[in-house]
Design a protein around this motif. Structure first.
Motif, PDB file in Angstrom:
ATOM      1  N   ASP A  78       0.796  -1.233   0.000  1.00 32.82           N
ATOM      2  CA  ASP A  78       0.000   0.000   0.000  1.00 32.82           C
ATOM      3  C   ASP A  78       0.830   1.286   0.000  1.00 32.82           C
ATOM      4  OD1 ASP A  78      -2.326  -1.439  -0.132  1.00 32.82           O
ATOM      5  OD2 ASP A  78      -2.900  -1.141   1.963  1.00 32.82           O
ATOM      6  N   HIS A 118      -1.453  -4.448  -3.015  1.00 33.26           N
ATOM      7  CA  HIS A 118      -2.433  -3.397  -2.741  1.00 33.26           C
ATOM      8  C   HIS A 118      -3.629  -4.028  -2.046  1.00 33.26           C
ATOM      9  CE1 HIS A 118      -0.320  -2.280  -6.563  1.00 33.26           C
ATOM     10  NE2 HIS A 118      -0.095  -1.199  -5.856  1.00 33.26           N
ATOM     11  N   HIS A 125      -3.414   4.326  -1.444  1.00 30.61           N
ATOM     12  CA  HIS A 125      -2.815   2.984  -1.376  1.00 30.61           C
ATOM     13  C   HIS A 125      -2.030   2.609  -2.636  1.00 30.61           C
ATOM     14  CE1 HIS A 125      -4.999   1.839   2.381  1.00 30.61           C
ATOM     15  NE2 HIS A 125      -5.714   2.886   1.971  1.00 30.61           N
TER      16      HIS A 125
END
Ligand SMILES: [Zn+2]
Ligand SMILES: [Zn+2]
Length: 289
Positions: A78, A118, A125
């Motif tokens: 992220d 992710h 993110h």
């Protein structure tokens, strides 16, 4: 409230290391993040002070990435908002923050990253996946495979806030460079890394389990935003795309987190983002490490 920490924080899980790299941390009234809550609701849970809330009931929210080094691979989870992106939210618009310098302080350069995970593709993110090069957005982590679920890519293509183009500036350049892989929301990534589907905040949201030497850790992503939700798990976050699904995901994961004894790392948790989840009557509490 505790002074915001930007110095490198690192935890060990078996022989894996997990490092927080902070992009930014802000204090805000809880109602901005949780419309069903206010300062009074936060003050009902004094254990939140001072690490995660002020005595006055304000809360902090951090934007951070986690670097996981395990079984010979370096994984970035992220990568935050990024610099110079046009974003609808003023606190994320056209940032100029030393994220890559902090990554270097933690001991990593972009070329070290082999895998970018992710949890979902909200603007905070996927941002550092690209950086500006003249008029173009180009990949930052040029040696990394970037993982997305199909549902998240579809969500990124079809949603978004006015005036911003997260797909165009932060995902399309990765796809165009051939650095993107589509994975199942419960994919086994090898190396003791496994995704778990945790939908509700977004349709294809996942969380990352890390297992090493018999120990486990979980990186939450946004199925929780703040330790306040251990005490008030029914409270929805303003960006939850399906609040009911998000609520049932949160309840399921709260039980899992408490029963597993895993080290839990909250993607937006401020100051002390890692800890264990313990039952507290019919609610839960977070004990930092
Ligand atoms: Zn989100
Ligand atoms: Zn987020």
């Amino acid at each position: 409230m505790a002074e915001p920490r930007v110095a490198t924080q690192r935890w060990k899980v078996g022989s894996a290391t997990i490092t927080s790299v902070v992009e930014d941390q802000i204090d805000l009234p809880p109602g901005l993040l949780f419309p069903e809550a206010d300062e009074e609701t936060v003050r009902r849970h004094p254990w939140l002070v001072p690490d995660w809330a002020g005595a006055d009931g304000t809360i902090s929210m951090r934007v951070q990435a986690f670097v996981v080094e395990t079984d010979g691979v370096t994984v970035l989870v992220d990568p935050c908002v990024g610099n110079g992106k046009v974003r609808w939210l003023p606190v994320w618009n056209d940032l100029d923050l030393p994220f890559l310098e902090r990554l270097a302080d933690a001991g990593y350069v972009p070329a070290d990253v082999e895998l970018v995970v992710h949890t979902h593709v909200h603007a905070d993110h996927v941002g550092w996946d690209t950086r500006r090069d003249g008029d173009a957005w180009v990949p930052t982590f040029t040696g990394a495979r970037h993982l997305y679920t199909e549902a998240e890519l579809e969500f990124a293509r079809t949603s978004g806030m006015p005036g911003e183009d997260v797909y165009g500036d932060s995902i399309a350049p990765i796809v165009d460079a051939g650095l993107a892989d589509i994975v199942a929301p419960d994919a086994d990534l090898g190396h003791g890394l496994r995704l778990e589907s945790t939908p509700g905040h977004t349709p294809g949201h996942t969380s990352l389990w890390i297992e090493s030497g018999g120990e486990r850790a979980l990186i939450t992503g946004d199925f929780m935003h703040h330790p306040f939700q251990f005490a008030e798990p029914q409270v929805a976050e303003i960006a939850d795309s399906d609040a009911d699904v998000a609520r049932s995901t949160r309840t399921r994961m709260l039980r899992r987190m408490a029963e597993s004894g895993a080290l839990v790392l909250g993607t937006h948790f401020p100051n002390r983002p890692a800890g264990r989840v313990v039952a507290n009557g019919d609610r839960w509490r977070f004990v930092p490490e």
